[in-house]
Write a protein that holds these residues in place. Structure first.
Motif, PDB file in Angstrom:
ATOM      1  N   CYS A 275       1.258  -1.488   0.111  1.00  0.00           N
ATOM      2  CA  CYS A 275       0.002   0.052   0.037  1.00  0.00           C
ATOM      3  C   CYS A 275       0.452   1.247  -0.376  1.00  0.00           C
ATOM      4  O   CYS A 275       2.159   1.092   0.615  1.00  0.00           O
ATOM      5  CB  CYS A 275      -0.983  -0.230   1.237  1.00  0.00           C
ATOM      6  N   CYS A 280      -1.344   2.476   6.117  1.00  0.00           N
ATOM      7  CA  CYS A 280      -2.476   2.096   5.700  1.00  0.00           C
ATOM      8  C   CYS A 280      -3.498   1.360   6.938  1.00  0.00           C
ATOM      9  O   CYS A 280      -3.185   0.189   6.963  1.00  0.00           O
ATOM     10  CB  CYS A 280      -2.499   1.666   4.719  1.00  0.00           C
ATOM     11  N   HIS A 282      -6.728   0.576   5.230  1.00  0.00           N
ATOM     12  CA  HIS A 282      -6.794  -0.263   4.313  1.00  0.00           C
ATOM     13  C   HIS A 282      -8.593  -0.274   4.324  1.00  0.00           C
ATOM     14  O   HIS A 282      -9.342  -1.150   4.129  1.00  0.00           O
ATOM     15  CB  HIS A 282      -6.932  -1.792   3.989  1.00  0.00           C
ATOM     16  N   CYS A 288      -4.287   2.225  -1.818  1.00  0.00           N
ATOM     17  CA  CYS A 288      -4.072   0.657  -1.561  1.00  0.00           C
ATOM     18  C   CYS A 288      -4.662   0.140  -1.845  1.00  0.00           C
ATOM     19  O   CYS A 288      -5.234  -0.520  -3.020  1.00  0.00           O
ATOM     20  CB  CYS A 288      -5.968   1.277   0.107  1.00  0.00           C
TER      21      CYS A 288
HETATM   22 ZN   LIG Z   1      -4.165  -0.879   2.253  1.00  0.00          ZN
END
Ligand SMILES: [Zn+2]
Ligand SMILES: Nc1nc2c(ncn2[C@@H]2O[C@H](COP(=O)(O)OP(=O)(O)OP(=O)(O)O)[C@@H](O)[C@H]2O)c(=O)[nH]1
Ligand SMILES: [Mg+2]
Length: 348
Positions: A275, A280, A282, A288
């Motif tokens: 990512c 991140c 997500h 992402c």
């Molecule tokens: Zn991510």
């Protein structure tokens, strides 16, 4: 130097080499067969029996499957041999402690039945602790005689863990359990984990050829077990393997299995590494890779949700257990100081 009895108990080269400098004319290795509140059931070369735990013995933190070095005559415990593998969880309740489940297991049978008990999220928990301990796991699906379509469950299990062997069995039939033979060699230790009522004790009884362990029908309304087995214990099979039967767990709270989780959810954790942002979440961050895979249909949203939940739970449990440990340590230091101050006041 090591007797056939010890080797049959599972004392392989991993443990033998830890005893090279010990005087085995006065000490002897013994294996923990069963753990009770204040004592251990042990088995060794020419000894089999119950030993009461006292004081410092608790520091050894013995768990079922452990190898301990004991005095040959008094059976006083000296040390715990380094473990080949260890399963643990966060203790149930609000205690924030680690609880050891079993040690020195060669293979884990993750038992689930082909009924309402079958639950992917739960299987992933067991898989994570097996991966973390680097123990080979086998998914054993029981009660095939009670369903029309066993294959549906087998396929679900296979999709969950493509590298893990899946075996579907009728635990009441010895012939049906022959597929488990490859893991049941002499001196091998196999632990059975799974919810209450899935047939762990039934597997042990059928393989042992004797009804040593009490089993009990599950509840009819919701197919849940009745928590029939209440302690962890080792059982010897005619072929020389050791089956470690355990009580069905109401909750298996993960702790200390970060690597295990990464392994079980490898398709997600590998993407997450790529990512754009290293922190991140997500969710909807740009770049992402995980969300991208969801959009493309490569990863199911439900699988991502389960991964998120377990990762969060695991890191929360690690933090609270660490906090508890440091509080316990600080308390221990306080007690020590109070005692030494008191002694100083009293004078010599
Ligand atoms: Zn991510
Ligand atoms: N028909 C059928 N019944 C099974 C099978 N496996 C287990 N059972 C039955 O399921 C019930 C529960 O089995 P147990 O072996 O007591 O389950 P357990 O996993 O040991 O449960 P706990 O000790 O409570 O954790 C018993 O009535 C068994 O006879 C199977 O493959 N087929
Ligand atoms: Mg049982």
């Amino acid at each position: 130097m090591f007797t056939a009895k010890l080797i049959e108990l599972g004392l392989d080269s991993f443990f033998q080499q830890q005893l090279m400098t010990d005087d085995l004319s006065v000490t002897t290795p013994v294996r923990v067969m069963n753990v009770h509140r204040s004592g251990l059931q042990l088995a060794g070369d020419d000894f089999e029996g119950y030993v009461q735990l006292s004081g410092k013995d608790y520091d050894l933190q013995p768990t079922v499957g452990d190898w301990l070095l004991a005095d040959k005559n008094t059976h006083r415990l000296i040390r715990c041999l380094e473990r080949k593998s260890l399963f643990k969880r966060r203790a149930p309740g609000t205690d924030h402690r680690e609880q050891l489940i079993a040690a020195n297991v060669d293979t884990l049978f993750i038992v689930s039945s082909c009924n309402q008990d079958f639950n992917e999220a739960r299987l992933e928990r067991y898989l994570a602790i097996a991966r973390e301990a680097q123990v080979m796991a086998v998914l054993v699906l029981t009660k095939t005689d009670l369903v029309d379509d066993t294959l549906e469950f087998v396929n679900k299990a296979r999709r969950l863990a493509p590298a893990v062997q899946v075996e579907a069995v009728n635990a009441l039939l010895g012939k049906s359990l022959q597929c488990l033979d490859p893991w049941l060699g002499n001196g091998q230790t196999i632990a059975l984990l799974g919810s209450s009522g899935v047939g762990k004790s039934t597997i042990v009884n059928t393989l042992a050829g004797v009804e040593n362990i009490t089993t009990q029908a599950i509840r009819e309304d919701d197919a849940k077990g009745r928590h029939t087995t209440t302690s962890r214990s080792m059982h010897h099979l005619p072929g020389g393997a050791w089956l470690l039967d355990t009580p069905g767990m109401r909750e298996l709270q993960l702790t200390g299995v970060k690597t295990g989780l990464d392994d079980v959810f490898t398709e997600i954790s590998a993407l997450a590494d790529d990512c754009r942002f290293s922190d991140c979440q997500h969710e909807n961050e740009p770049g992402c890779m995980v969300q991208e895979a969801i959009r493309c249909g490569d990863i199911e949203l439900s699988r991502l949700d389960r991964w998120r939940k377990l990762v969060r739970e695991e890191s929360f449990n690690n933090a609270t257990i660490a906090e508890r440990r440091s509080r316990d340590k600080a308390f221990g230091r306080l007690i020590k100081r109070v005692i030494s101050e008191k002694q100083a006041k009293k004078g010599p």
